[in-house]
Scaffold this motif. Structure first.
Motif, short mmCIF file in Angstrom:
data_model
loop_
_atom_site.label_atom_id
_atom_site.label_comp_id
_atom_site.label_asym_id
_atom_site.label_seq_id
_atom_site.Cartn_x
_atom_site.Cartn_y
_atom_site.Cartn_z
N ARG A 175 -1.85 4.23 -25.72
CA ARG A 175 -1.02 3.45 -26.98
C ARG A 175 0.39 3.63 -26.55
O ARG A 175 1.22 2.81 -26.52
N ASP A 176 0.84 4.94 -26.42
CA ASP A 176 2.20 5.18 -26.23
C ASP A 176 2.64 5.65 -24.81
O ASP A 176 1.99 6.38 -24.11
N ASN B 224 4.99 6.86 -22.77
CA ASN B 224 6.31 7.71 -23.15
C ASN B 224 6.42 8.84 -22.34
O ASN B 224 5.97 9.08 -21.32
N LEU B 225 7.33 9.64 -23.00
CA LEU B 225 7.96 10.83 -22.13
C LEU B 225 6.57 11.86 -21.85
O LEU B 225 6.68 12.53 -20.59
N TYR C 270 4.06 0.87 -27.55
CA TYR C 270 5.72 1.18 -27.25
C TYR C 270 5.80 1.62 -25.96
O TYR C 270 4.92 2.69 -25.42
N SER D 69 12.15 4.95 -22.44
CA SER D 69 12.90 5.08 -21.59
C SER D 69 12.60 5.95 -20.37
O SER D 69 12.83 5.59 -19.00
N PRO E 124 5.79 14.33 -29.00
CA PRO E 124 5.93 12.78 -28.71
C PRO E 124 4.93 11.89 -29.21
O PRO E 124 5.09 10.70 -29.42
N GLU E 125 3.88 12.61 -29.17
CA GLU E 125 2.68 11.87 -29.64
C GLU E 125 2.93 11.49 -31.27
O GLU E 125 1.98 10.40 -31.82
N ILE F 71 5.78 10.12 -32.38
CA ILE F 71 6.90 9.43 -32.78
C ILE F 71 6.62 8.02 -33.14
O ILE F 71 7.26 7.33 -34.10
N HIS F 72 5.37 7.50 -32.79
CA HIS F 72 5.00 6.29 -33.04
C HIS F 72 4.83 6.12 -34.67
O HIS F 72 5.33 5.07 -35.34
N LEU G 90 13.63 0.46 -30.98
CA LEU G 90 13.78 0.86 -29.67
C LEU G 90 14.99 2.13 -29.53
O LEU G 90 14.79 3.11 -28.99
N ILE H 254 13.06 5.19 -31.04
CA ILE H 254 12.24 5.71 -30.06
C ILE H 254 13.00 6.75 -28.92
O ILE H 254 12.88 7.82 -28.47
N GLU H 255 14.36 6.15 -28.64
CA GLU H 255 15.23 7.07 -27.60
C GLU H 255 15.93 8.11 -28.24
O GLU H 255 16.04 9.14 -27.82
N THR I 270 13.03 10.66 -28.27
CA THR I 270 12.87 11.22 -27.00
C THR I 270 13.92 12.17 -26.61
O THR I 270 13.55 12.91 -26.12
N ILE J 272 13.74 15.58 -28.25
CA ILE J 272 12.54 16.23 -27.80
C ILE J 272 12.99 16.72 -26.18
O ILE J 272 12.88 18.03 -26.18
N LYS J 273 13.47 15.82 -25.45
CA LYS J 273 13.78 16.37 -24.20
C LYS J 273 15.08 17.26 -24.12
O LYS J 273 14.66 18.30 -23.16
N GLY K 52 17.98 6.28 -21.53
CA GLY K 52 17.94 6.53 -22.81
C GLY K 52 19.20 6.25 -23.52
O GLY K 52 19.24 5.12 -24.48
#
Lengths: 112, 169
Positions: free
Chosen positions: A19-20, A22-23, A53, A56, B12-13, B15-16, B42, B45-46, B49, B52-53, B139
């Motif tokens: 579903r995702d 992502n990173l 979704y 980046s 990350p899981e 985030i949705h 958008l 999300i960034e 992300t 987290i990074k 990002g």
């Protein structure tokens, strides 16, 4: 990471079934596809039918895949993007760089 | 003005659901177009992300302020200054100056120096700046393009990175 693959003639079709996008899985997905390219696959279709979704990190993975295909005269077509993900490609102008198609049929036409 | 805040998870899981929650809360206060909803998603999300990074501690807060004609999203998280990634490139810059910085070979951005620890990311297409199309990281580029204004500030005293994103409704 949940991914399904099948071949249609000389075309590799990959369904991202997470579903995702992502990173957490971007690098794993990139490595998987790069391995397929190394094995000789140069016509790819990636479907995001199941994806809600895409971030980046995953976009970067797709760019990396494309960069590896270009010197091989390979082609990558992306299909089944929802509105949010399509918006991402449009905002970054990557809709002009990637081949985006509405359906598998149109993607296959592009590659044949 | 209505404000609400959400605690950030470092997972990350999650985030949705976090983003759906934030959009729901925004839409309880103000009506937004589909286009603006896509852009807010958008950006959330960034922001998450990137948080987290790059954070030492993957926790922080997002504050959303909603007014009649604008929405402001502020991400605050603790850690070393985000500017340390481009520190040397800023050493010789003057306040008010617009410069091009590189976070990596293909990851260029144009920024306006507001002060020593504050800057604004500028939309390359609005200003006709050169931008690398095939970047290795998108990002910050996404946040810059999807918003009306994107600012960054480092709070030295509290060791906090503060990202501010503004939208006109």
């Amino acid at each position: 990471m949940n991914v399904q693959e099948r071949n249609i003639d000389d075309i590799l079709l990959i369904y991202m079934q997470e579903r995702d996008a992502n990173l957490a899985i971007a690098d794993q997905f990139k490595q998987l596809v790069l391995q397929r390219i190394e094995s000789g696959e140069t016509k790819l279709i990636i479907s995001f039918k199941y994806v809600s979704y895409l971030d980046s990190s995953f976009l970067g993975a797709l760019v990396s895949i494309l960069k590896n295909l270009l010197p091989l005269q390979g082609k990558l077509v992306i299909i089944d993007l929802n509105e949010d993900i399509l918006s991402l490609f449009e905002i970054t102008r990557l809709d002009k760089v990637f081949l985006l198609r509405e359906s598998l049929e149109k993607a296959l036409e592009e590659l044949k | 003005m209505v404000k609400f805040d959400l605690d950030i998870t470092g997972q990350p899981e999650l985030i949705h659901s976090f983003i759906n929650d934030a959009i729901f809360k925004i839409e309880q206060i103000v009506s937004i177009s589909d286009k603006l909803r896509h852009r807010i998603k958008l950006i959330l999300i960034e922001l998450l992300t990137n948080s987290i990074k790059h954070s030492l501690i993957s926790k922080g807060k997002i504050i959303v302020s909603v007014e009649q004609k604008s929405i402001k999203i502020t991400l605050i998280n603790k850690g070393t200054s985000f500017l340390s990634a481009i520190g040397k490139q800023l050493d010789i810059c003057n306040i008010g100056e617009v410069i091009e910085v590189f976070f990596s070979e293909t990851n260029n951005h144009h920024i306006k120096i507001i002060d020593k620890n504050k800057l604004e990311f500028l939309n390359p297409y609005e200003h006709n700046f050169r931008t690398e199309e095939l970047k290795d990281h998108y990002g910050l580029h996404i946040i810059t393009l999807a918003s009306n204004c994107f600012l960054y500030e480092y709070d030295i005293e509290n060791r906090e990175n503060i990202f501010i994103v503004l939208f006109e409704i």
